[in-house]
Every structure is written in C-alpha cells, then in structure tokens.
Design a protein around this motif. Sequence first.
Motif, short mmCIF file in Angstrom:
data_model
loop_
_atom_site.label_atom_id
_atom_site.label_comp_id
_atom_site.label_asym_id
_atom_site.label_seq_id
_atom_site.Cartn_x
_atom_site.Cartn_y
_atom_site.Cartn_z
N HIS A 303 0.85 -1.19 0.00
CA HIS A 303 0.00 0.00 0.00
C HIS A 303 0.89 1.24 0.00
O HIS A 303 1.34 1.70 1.05
CB HIS A 303 -0.94 -0.01 1.21
N LYS A 306 0.44 7.95 -1.35
CA LYS A 306 0.30 8.85 -2.48
C LYS A 306 0.55 10.30 -2.05
O LYS A 306 0.76 10.59 -0.87
CB LYS A 306 -1.08 8.71 -3.12
N ARG A 312 -2.58 3.50 -1.64
CA ARG A 312 -3.21 2.71 -2.70
C ARG A 312 -2.37 1.46 -2.93
O ARG A 312 -1.15 1.55 -3.06
CB ARG A 312 -3.34 3.51 -3.99
#
Length: 372
Positions: A303, A306, A312
């Motif tokens: 993950h 960002k 993400r």
Amino acid sequence: MAEPLIKQYGADVPQAITSMIAAVYPAFDSAGFVAEVLDGFDTLALMARGQHIARALRRFLPENYPEALAILMASIEQPHGRDSSLTLGSFLYLPHTLFVANYGLDHFEASMAAQHTLTQRFSAEFSIRPFLEHHTQATLAQFRVWATDPSEHVRRLVSEGSRPRLPWAPRLRQFQADPTPVLDLLELLKDDPALYVRRSVANNLNDIGKDHPELLTRITQAWLQDASPEQAWIVNHALRSAVKRGEAGALKVLGYGQAAQLAVGQVQISPGQVVMGGAVQISFVLTNSQNQSQRVLVDLAVHYVKANGQTRAKVFKLTTLELAPGQTVQLSKKLSLAEMTTRKHYPGRHPVAVLLNGQAQPLGAFELVPGG
C-alpha cells in the motif's frame, strides 16, 4: 541514468520526413516546414510532437487530402537515414498516422488503405480510433476482413485498435458500454498463430473486464474449454488485472475459487524504516495445516503512500503453489524504492499484505523516510 527516450525524437525527425517528401514532391517547402516544426518543438511531449508535425504536414502539403496523402504514402518508401535500431525508430511514422486520423475521416477508403500500410511500419492503433467512432460499422467490417490478413501487424491492429481503454488514447465509450462488436472480432483472433496478436487479444479482454467483470468471467471460462496452451495463455493474461483486484469470478476460472486455509508466520520486513531510494526485503512462511492438498495463488500487496497522504495498493505477482498436507514454504520479495518514471514515492507508513487466492492477510508495514 539512461537518456530519456524523447531525446530520440528530436530535430532529426522532421528533417528526415522532409527529405523523404522532397524526394517524391520537389515542390515541398523543406526549409519552411522544418522551421515551423522546430518552433517550440523541444517543449512538447512525445505524442504532442507527433501532432505538431502532422499539423505542419497539413499546411505544407497540397490542400486536397487525397493528393496530399498520396505524396505522404509515396514518401515512406524513401530512405530516411535514421538509425533503425533506435527504440523509438518506428515513431518516425507517428505523424503520418496522425495526419490520417486528423484529416482523413471524409475519405474512408483512402484512409483505410493508408493505415493498412502504415500499421506495418508503426502501429495505427491510435489513428484508427476516430474511424471507429465516426464510421463504426464500416470500420468494423474492414476489421473483419483484416482479421485474416497475411500480416500479423494488420491482424494485431484489429484487436489493439478496438481496445476500449487503449493507453495513450481516448476511450472508445460505445464499446465500453457494449463490447459485443469487439468480442466478435476477438473470437476471430483468439487462435492467431502470432503471440504478438494473441497478447493484444488478452489485453483487449483485460480492458473489457474492467467495465464488465462478469462478462470477462463468462468469456474466459468458455475459452478454457478444451483450450490449446496458446488459448490458455490468453485467458491467464486477460485475467491478470481481475486477479489482482481479487475478483472471485476470475479466481474461480483459474482454479483458485476456494479460500486458502494456510498459516502465515515468520514474517520479516527488513529494514522496518527505509530511506527513499533504498530497498526492503519482505519474507514469510506459508504452512498448509489442513489434511488435504491446497492450490494457492500467492500475491503481495504493498500500500504505497500517495501525494495526498492516502495509500493505494499495488499488487506484485509472487507464485502459484500446490501445497501438500503439512507442507511449509518460505517466500520472499525484495522491493526497490528507487524513483521510477511510473511511480513516485512519498514518505509514510506502507502496509504490506499477502494475498492468498485473492484474500488479504496483513503482514505488517515499513516506514519510508526521506534520504539525507
């Protein structure tokens, strides 16, 4: 650091195009054309450079499109003098395809013939799309003819040009809504002898699955019945994104529909705090504690943080396993955190999970910190 590829698409491109055109059309204003193209050329991205050259071609070639196209197509047979080994060597013909896309919609037959020729030098997958939008049925009919063309480049155009979500290109929204015409074309190509074409078929199906996951499941399930190894490869490649998304239908098609009953242990994420540009090693052990064998698809989800501070997941393929009762296996992945053109890293906590038949089990996390 490697030189950016766009450096291969500099002033020598319009100069090569000029010399090729002048060889078949002496009235061509070579100096004027090159001067106009180079005005602001260095500030443009790759595709924008192609469009810029195409617009200049329109101004410097005869106003009559069929006449201009005939000159342009005759010119491609002339020597261009560029190094044929360049990674972007075939992009020399990008402006030619864009010229057809931008100015040839009212001349369907001539434009189709030009793209048939051009796609064998540089893919016409971008330039064919306006014709699919404005002359849908005629272009689909042409595609059905091209699906049996002797050239694998032409056959690939049928699949690649009809991809609903082709990268670097506007989406074909009518085929996103109803991909039936595209699927009819893919049926003609699924047994193509060229891997080059079959890979495009798989990529097209992958696109379709992003909008119609249940349809993708039905199609790939049908294609797997008595499938050749080549067709089975298409199915696996077409389902790759759906598998990464953990879609139950896609996992079931590939034989991973059952939840994996495995113990996850001996997890190591080292180092726990990583400097940007470094690397982290992730390892763990899987044990089948059941009294029957288990077939397991193992992926790793990282993950990434960002720019907005949210995370993400990016899924990395690891392996497929057939674990006997009581069997243990150790798996590991070294993850580079160097800056890439396709991924920018941001500091923060990066959770990591292992995906077993699409179901996530947390492994822990590492902290990415600025260097220096």
